[in-house]
Design a protein around this motif. Structure first.
Motif, PDB file in Angstrom:
ATOM      1  N   GLY A 158       0.813  -1.207   0.000  1.00  0.00           N
ATOM      2  CA  GLY A 158       0.000   0.000   0.000  1.00  0.00           C
ATOM      3  C   GLY A 158       0.847   1.257   0.000  1.00  0.00           C
ATOM      4  O   GLY A 158       0.519   2.249  -0.667  1.00  0.00           O
ATOM      5  N   ALA A 159       1.946   1.247   0.745  1.00  0.00           N
ATOM      6  CA  ALA A 159       2.829   2.406   0.765  1.00  0.00           C
ATOM      7  C   ALA A 159       3.466   2.640  -0.599  1.00  0.00           C
ATOM      8  O   ALA A 159       3.616   3.787  -1.036  1.00  0.00           O
ATOM      9  CB  ALA A 159       3.907   2.217   1.825  1.00  0.00           C
ATOM     10  N   VAL A 160       3.828   1.564  -1.277  1.00  0.00           N
ATOM     11  CA  VAL A 160       4.412   1.716  -2.616  1.00  0.00           C
ATOM     12  C   VAL A 160       3.370   2.239  -3.587  1.00  0.00           C
ATOM     13  O   VAL A 160       3.649   3.138  -4.393  1.00  0.00           O
ATOM     14  CB  VAL A 160       5.001   0.364  -3.101  1.00  0.00           C
ATOM     15  CG1 VAL A 160       5.329   0.410  -4.579  1.00  0.00           C
ATOM     16  CG2 VAL A 160       6.223   0.013  -2.289  1.00  0.00           C
ATOM     17  N   ILE A 161       2.139   1.718  -3.503  1.00  0.00           N
ATOM     18  CA  ILE A 161       1.080   2.164  -4.414  1.00  0.00           C
ATOM     19  C   ILE A 161       0.749   3.632  -4.171  1.00  0.00           C
ATOM     20  O   ILE A 161       0.589   4.407  -5.107  1.00  0.00           O
ATOM     21  CB  ILE A 161      -0.158   1.263  -4.270  1.00  0.00           C
ATOM     22  CG1 ILE A 161       0.140  -0.123  -4.845  1.00  0.00           C
ATOM     23  CG2 ILE A 161      -1.371   1.879  -4.958  1.00  0.00           C
ATOM     24  CD1 ILE A 161      -0.953  -1.131  -4.615  1.00  0.00           C
ATOM     25  N   LEU A 162       0.645   4.030  -2.911  1.00  0.00           N
ATOM     26  CA  LEU A 162       0.331   5.426  -2.608  1.00  0.00           C
ATOM     27  C   LEU A 162       1.507   6.350  -2.911  1.00  0.00           C
ATOM     28  O   LEU A 162       1.301   7.532  -3.197  1.00  0.00           O
ATOM     29  CB  LEU A 162      -0.068   5.563  -1.137  1.00  0.00           C
ATOM     30  CG  LEU A 162      -1.417   4.943  -0.755  1.00  0.00           C
ATOM     31  CD1 LEU A 162      -1.643   5.049   0.730  1.00  0.00           C
ATOM     32  CD2 LEU A 162      -2.544   5.601  -1.523  1.00  0.00           C
ATOM     33  N   GLY A 163       2.710   5.844  -2.880  1.00  0.00           N
ATOM     34  CA  GLY A 163       3.875   6.675  -3.133  1.00  0.00           C
ATOM     35  C   GLY A 163       4.245   6.793  -4.595  1.00  0.00           C
ATOM     36  O   GLY A 163       5.080   7.629  -4.952  1.00  0.00           O
ATOM     37  N   MET A 164       3.665   5.980  -5.448  1.00  0.00           N
ATOM     38  CA  MET A 164       4.014   6.020  -6.872  1.00  0.00           C
ATOM     39  C   MET A 164       3.734   7.375  -7.527  1.00  0.00           C
ATOM     40  O   MET A 164       4.569   7.860  -8.300  1.00  0.00           O
ATOM     41  CB  MET A 164       3.274   4.909  -7.632  1.00  0.00           C
ATOM     42  CG  MET A 164       3.820   3.524  -7.352  1.00  0.00           C
ATOM     43  SD  MET A 164       5.535   3.346  -7.814  1.00  0.00           S
ATOM     44  CE  MET A 164       5.362   3.095  -9.552  1.00  0.00           C
TER      45      MET A 164
ATOM     46  N   LEU B 184       6.563   9.699  -6.860  1.00  0.00           N
ATOM     47  CA  LEU B 184       7.836   9.332  -7.456  1.00  0.00           C
ATOM     48  C   LEU B 184       7.866   9.552  -8.962  1.00  0.00           C
ATOM     49  O   LEU B 184       8.936   9.634  -9.561  1.00  0.00           O
ATOM     50  CB  LEU B 184       8.150   7.866  -7.149  1.00  0.00           C
ATOM     51  CG  LEU B 184       8.384   7.536  -5.681  1.00  0.00           C
ATOM     52  CD1 LEU B 184       8.523   6.032  -5.507  1.00  0.00           C
ATOM     53  CD2 LEU B 184       9.618   8.249  -5.174  1.00  0.00           C
ATOM     54  N   SER B 185       6.705   9.617  -9.594  1.00  0.00           N
ATOM     55  CA  SER B 185       6.681   9.758 -11.045  1.00  0.00           C
ATOM     56  C   SER B 185       6.879  11.223 -11.429  1.00  0.00           C
ATOM     57  O   SER B 185       6.460  12.140 -10.721  1.00  0.00           O
ATOM     58  CB  SER B 185       5.357   9.248 -11.604  1.00  0.00           C
ATOM     59  OG  SER B 185       4.299  10.061 -11.133  1.00  0.00           O
ATOM     60  N   THR B 186       7.519  11.430 -12.558  1.00  0.00           N
ATOM     61  CA  THR B 186       7.736  12.787 -13.051  1.00  0.00           C
ATOM     62  C   THR B 186       6.587  13.149 -13.974  1.00  0.00           C
ATOM     63  O   THR B 186       6.210  12.360 -14.854  1.00  0.00           O
ATOM     64  CB  THR B 186       9.069  12.890 -13.808  1.00  0.00           C
ATOM     65  OG1 THR B 186       9.057  11.941 -14.873  1.00  0.00           O
ATOM     66  CG2 THR B 186      10.229  12.613 -12.883  1.00  0.00           C
ATOM     67  N   PRO B 187       6.031  14.325 -13.828  1.00  0.00           N
ATOM     68  CA  PRO B 187       4.907  14.708 -14.703  1.00  0.00           C
ATOM     69  C   PRO B 187       5.409  15.000 -16.114  1.00  0.00           C
ATOM     70  O   PRO B 187       6.306  15.818 -16.315  1.00  0.00           O
ATOM     71  CB  PRO B 187       4.336  15.958 -14.031  1.00  0.00           C
ATOM     72  CG  PRO B 187       5.454  16.496 -13.207  1.00  0.00           C
ATOM     73  CD  PRO B 187       6.298  15.314 -12.812  1.00  0.00           C
ATOM     74  N   SER B 188       4.838  14.329 -17.096  1.00  0.00           N
ATOM     75  CA  SER B 188       5.283  14.518 -18.478  1.00  0.00           C
ATOM     76  C   SER B 188       4.476  15.609 -19.179  1.00  0.00           C
ATOM     77  O   SER B 188       4.891  16.118 -20.205  1.00  0.00           O
ATOM     78  CB  SER B 188       5.161  13.206 -19.253  1.00  0.00           C
ATOM     79  OG  SER B 188       3.812  12.788 -19.246  1.00  0.00           O
ATOM     80  N   SER B 189       3.328  15.994 -18.625  1.00  0.00           N
ATOM     81  CA  SER B 189       2.499  17.004 -19.285  1.00  0.00           C
ATOM     82  C   SER B 189       2.919  18.426 -18.927  1.00  0.00           C
ATOM     83  O   SER B 189       2.536  19.364 -19.591  1.00  0.00           O
ATOM     84  CB  SER B 189       1.029  16.789 -18.917  1.00  0.00           C
ATOM     85  OG  SER B 189       0.867  16.946 -17.514  1.00  0.00           O
TER      86      SER B 189
END
Length: 78
Positions: free
Chosen positions: A52-58, A61-66
């Motif tokens: 759950g922590a990994v799912i909520l933290g994704m 961690l991701s860089t916005p491409s828009s």
């Protein structure tokens, strides 16, 4: 290991590496069904918390491409 040639005042210290105890440890008790189920439940809870922590933290961690595309459109409009 070699034996000493000179006499040792405490012979039990010199022969400590060969000492064997004649006292046996008590036998292990069988785990009850409740204890086994509890340990499984605890492990499952820990794993679910980590997932759950990994799912909520994704998203963090991701860089916005828009974002660069929006900035470039705003710069072209001026």
């Amino acid at each position: 290991m070699f034996r000493r040639r000179e006499p040792v005042p405490f012979a039990f210290v010199a022969e400590a590496d060969r000492f064997r105890s004649n006292v046996a440890p008590p036998p292990r008790q069988q785990a009850s069904a409740g204890r086994i189920a509890g340990s499984w439940l605890l492990g499952l809870t820990i794993v679910a918390g980590l997932v759950g922590a990994v799912i909520l933290g994704m998203p963090a961690l991701s860089t916005p491409s828009s974002t660069p595309a929006q900035q470039s459109q705003a710069a072209q409009g001026r």
